[in-house]
Motif scaffolding. Structure first.
Motif, PDB file in Angstrom:
ATOM      1  N   ARG A 411       0.849  -1.187   0.000  1.00  0.00           N
ATOM      2  CA  ARG A 411       0.000   0.000   0.000  1.00  0.00           C
ATOM      3  C   ARG A 411       0.888   1.242   0.000  1.00  0.00           C
ATOM      4  O   ARG A 411       2.008   1.218   0.507  1.00  0.00           O
ATOM      5  CB  ARG A 411      -0.899   0.015   1.234  1.00  0.00           C
ATOM      6  CG  ARG A 411      -1.928  -1.108   1.264  1.00  0.00           C
ATOM      7  CD  ARG A 411      -2.765  -1.084   2.535  1.00  0.00           C
ATOM      8  NE  ARG A 411      -1.939  -1.344   3.719  1.00  0.00           N
ATOM      9  CZ  ARG A 411      -1.644  -0.454   4.644  1.00  0.00           C
ATOM     10  NH1 ARG A 411      -2.079   0.810   4.533  1.00  0.00           N
ATOM     11  NH2 ARG A 411      -0.903  -0.779   5.692  1.00  0.00           N
ATOM     12  N   LYS A 412       0.373   2.336  -0.550  1.00  0.00           N
ATOM     13  CA  LYS A 412       1.231   3.517  -0.662  1.00  0.00           C
ATOM     14  C   LYS A 412       1.623   4.058   0.710  1.00  0.00           C
ATOM     15  O   LYS A 412       2.682   4.675   0.861  1.00  0.00           O
ATOM     16  CB  LYS A 412       0.579   4.603  -1.505  1.00  0.00           C
ATOM     17  CG  LYS A 412      -0.544   5.411  -0.876  1.00  0.00           C
ATOM     18  CD  LYS A 412      -0.951   6.553  -1.801  1.00  0.00           C
ATOM     19  CE  LYS A 412      -1.889   7.529  -1.136  1.00  0.00           C
ATOM     20  NZ  LYS A 412      -3.220   6.991  -0.884  1.00  0.00           N
ATOM     21  N   GLU A 413       0.804   3.791   1.738  1.00  0.00           N
ATOM     22  CA  GLU A 413       1.137   4.244   3.098  1.00  0.00           C
ATOM     23  C   GLU A 413       2.390   3.562   3.641  1.00  0.00           C
ATOM     24  O   GLU A 413       3.016   4.052   4.570  1.00  0.00           O
ATOM     25  CB  GLU A 413      -0.051   3.975   4.035  1.00  0.00           C
ATOM     26  CG  GLU A 413      -1.279   4.830   3.760  1.00  0.00           C
ATOM     27  CD  GLU A 413      -2.117   4.325   2.598  1.00  0.00           C
ATOM     28  OE1 GLU A 413      -3.018   5.065   2.157  1.00  0.00           O
ATOM     29  OE2 GLU A 413      -1.871   3.180   2.122  1.00  0.00           O
ATOM     30  N   GLU A 414       2.761   2.445   3.036  1.00  0.00           N
ATOM     31  CA  GLU A 414       3.938   1.701   3.479  1.00  0.00           C
ATOM     32  C   GLU A 414       5.211   2.095   2.729  1.00  0.00           C
ATOM     33  O   GLU A 414       6.303   1.635   3.068  1.00  0.00           O
ATOM     34  CB  GLU A 414       3.708   0.194   3.282  1.00  0.00           C
ATOM     35  CG  GLU A 414       2.494  -0.373   4.000  1.00  0.00           C
ATOM     36  CD  GLU A 414       2.227  -1.818   3.612  1.00  0.00           C
ATOM     37  OE1 GLU A 414       2.642  -2.713   4.374  1.00  0.00           O
ATOM     38  OE2 GLU A 414       1.639  -2.048   2.531  1.00  0.00           O
ATOM     39  N   GLU A 417       8.448   3.651   4.511  1.00  0.00           N
ATOM     40  CA  GLU A 417       9.061   2.679   5.424  1.00  0.00           C
ATOM     41  C   GLU A 417       9.848   1.627   4.636  1.00  0.00           C
ATOM     42  O   GLU A 417      10.955   1.239   5.033  1.00  0.00           O
ATOM     43  CB  GLU A 417       7.978   2.004   6.269  1.00  0.00           C
ATOM     44  CG  GLU A 417       8.517   1.016   7.284  1.00  0.00           C
ATOM     45  CD  GLU A 417       7.421   0.335   8.096  1.00  0.00           C
ATOM     46  OE1 GLU A 417       7.741  -0.615   8.831  1.00  0.00           O
ATOM     47  OE2 GLU A 417       6.243   0.748   7.982  1.00  0.00           O
TER      48      GLU A 417
END
Length: 450
Positions: A411-414, A417
């Motif tokens: 997911r782009k939220e990852e 990181e």
């Protein structure tokens, strides 16, 4: 008497250029967009009122004094759009508005399923730097001028002729370039045959000269205009490159062969072989228009590119990061090829955010093949833009067929990181969605690495 111009979808790249144009002409300009962006913030700083809620109270109340411009990317049931239609405002599409602005001027148009933004921006730069001058409505932000709009008193207009929604059929240019006629926007066209049909219709509207990439199926039966061809290095084309050489910084120099002679030692101001091809296309239309060859050579050398078009953000011996707007398999393949050309033998990591469910569905196999050309792929979820989800259409239909040595689906939220843990040699980010929000954080992360 017209006093107000109101835009529904003002944050789009094409819409914002027209909004800036009317602001510069002294009109009261405002509009709606769904989400804030760097571009809408820039419009606000220029004195244009932008809001982000579907609210009719922002629409100027004087129907007779207000023109409403909208983009087809806006849902037909949006409250503001429904309201202005019901109340009798003059409401027109962005493409029609651009056609009206271009009417009566000498229009130089650049069309094609890819390459048109860089080519049209370079053409505008050539005309500006040569002293010929032009107004220009661009599909990207010029790095030379930090805008998508140029305004000149010269009655020459450079227009990016967009095939989406058949928008380019609102233009009747003096001279036009067609860079590519690939299958795209199949949610609009249905199949490649209808894509070709639309480009041939566009060619039929060109008044004097059509310049097409060599091999495109545009012939005398399609247009009354004179047809010329350009190519990267195909000797059969009227305009082509010869003696193409790469320096140790990744920049290319070439000789431009054209119908009236040869322009030697043209150095592209931006790296990548694809920019040689774009330079030849822009030079072809400029030469045909009558710009001096020496002025064209100089302008190509001082062109610094377009934001998000093979845009170099970080480049030191140990690490390089480039961002690109590529969202079609052919564009991705060209960018990967350019990366391999500039950084031979180095590990290439790509981050790709697919754009639209329909495009992902229609080109899943082609995307997988193109993305298999990298050493490591980091694939994100689909950016939906104007579309609702389609059952069974996710990034996995691309991911499963990618044969790159390493690949991961996140997911782009990852993303940040994941990248923090990566040993990055050369990195490229692809996509037409909101992946551009990561450009700053990625660049800062790389700069801060020891």
């Amino acid at each position: 008497m017209l006093r107000n111009v109101y835009f529904i979808g003002i944050g789009g790249i094409g819409m914002s250029a027209i909004a800036r144009y009317y602001k510069a002409k002294g009109f009261v300009v405002g509009g709606y967009d769904r989400t804030p962006s760097d571009l809408t913030h820039e419009l606000e700083s220029e004195g244009i009122l932008v809001h982000y809620t579907d609210d009719i109270s922002y629409i100027p109340s004087s129907v007779e004094e207000t023109l409403v411009v909208y983009t087809p990317a806006i849902p037909a049931d949006l409250g503001e759009l429904v309201y202005v239609r019901e109340k009798g405002y003059r409401v027109i599409k962005r493409s029609r508005m651009l056609g009206e602005i271009a009417d009566g001027q000498k229009c130089l148009a650049v069309s094609g399923t890819h390459g048109k933004t860089t080519t049209s921006t370079l053409l505008a730069h050539i005309l500006t730097e040569s002293g010929e001058g032009c107004s220009a409505f661009l599909g990207g932000i010029s790095k030379n001028y930090n805008t998508n709009l140029l305004i000149s008193e010269t009655p020459t207009i450079v227009a990016e002729a967009d095939e989406f929604d058949r928008s380019f059929l609102q233009l009747f240019p003096e001279i036009a370039v067609i860079t590519a006629m690939d299958a795209d926007h199949l949610d609009i066209y249905g199949d490649i045959a209808h894509v070709h049909e639309a480009f041939k219709a566009f060619a039929s509207q060109v008044r004097k000269v059509v310049i097409t990439k060599y091999g495109l199926p545009i012939g005398p039966e399609d247009t009354k205009a004179k047809i010329l061809r350009y190519a990267y290095d195909d000797l059969r084309a009227d305009f082509h490159g010869e003696n193409i050489r790469l320096d140790n910084c990744g920049y290319l120099t070439f000789d431009l062969v054209h119908p009236k002679g040869r322009l030697s030692d043209v150095r592209c101001g931006v790296p990548g072989w694809v920019n040689v091809e774009n330079s030849i296309a822009a030079a072809a239309i400029a030469l045909t228009y009558g710009v001096a060859p020496s002025a064209i050579r100089e302008a190509i050398g001082t062109f610094t590119g377009v934001k998000r078009r093979f845009d170099i953000h970080y480049n030191v011996p140990a690490c390089a990061y480039i961002d690109d707007y590529a969202h079609h398999p052919n564009e991705i393949s060209a960018a990967i090829s350019s990366m391999r050309n500039i950084f031979p033998g180095r590990k290439l990591t790509a981050v790709f955010q697919p754009h639209l469910y329909t495009r992902t569905r229609d080109f899943a196999e082609e995307f997988a093949k193109a993305l298999s050309g990298v050493d490591k792929l980091i694939l994100l979820d689909i950016y939906p833009a104007r579309e609702e989800p389609i059952p069974g259409v996710t990034s996995d239909i691309i991911f499963k067929d990618v044969t790159a040595p390493e690949k991961m689906l996140i997911r782009k939220e990852e993303l940040m990181e994941v990248l923090e843990k990566e040993d990055i040699d050369t990195l490229i980010t692809f996509g037409a969605g909101n992946i551009d929000r990561f450009i700053g954080p990625i660049t800062e992360m790389l700069k801060n690495r020891k």
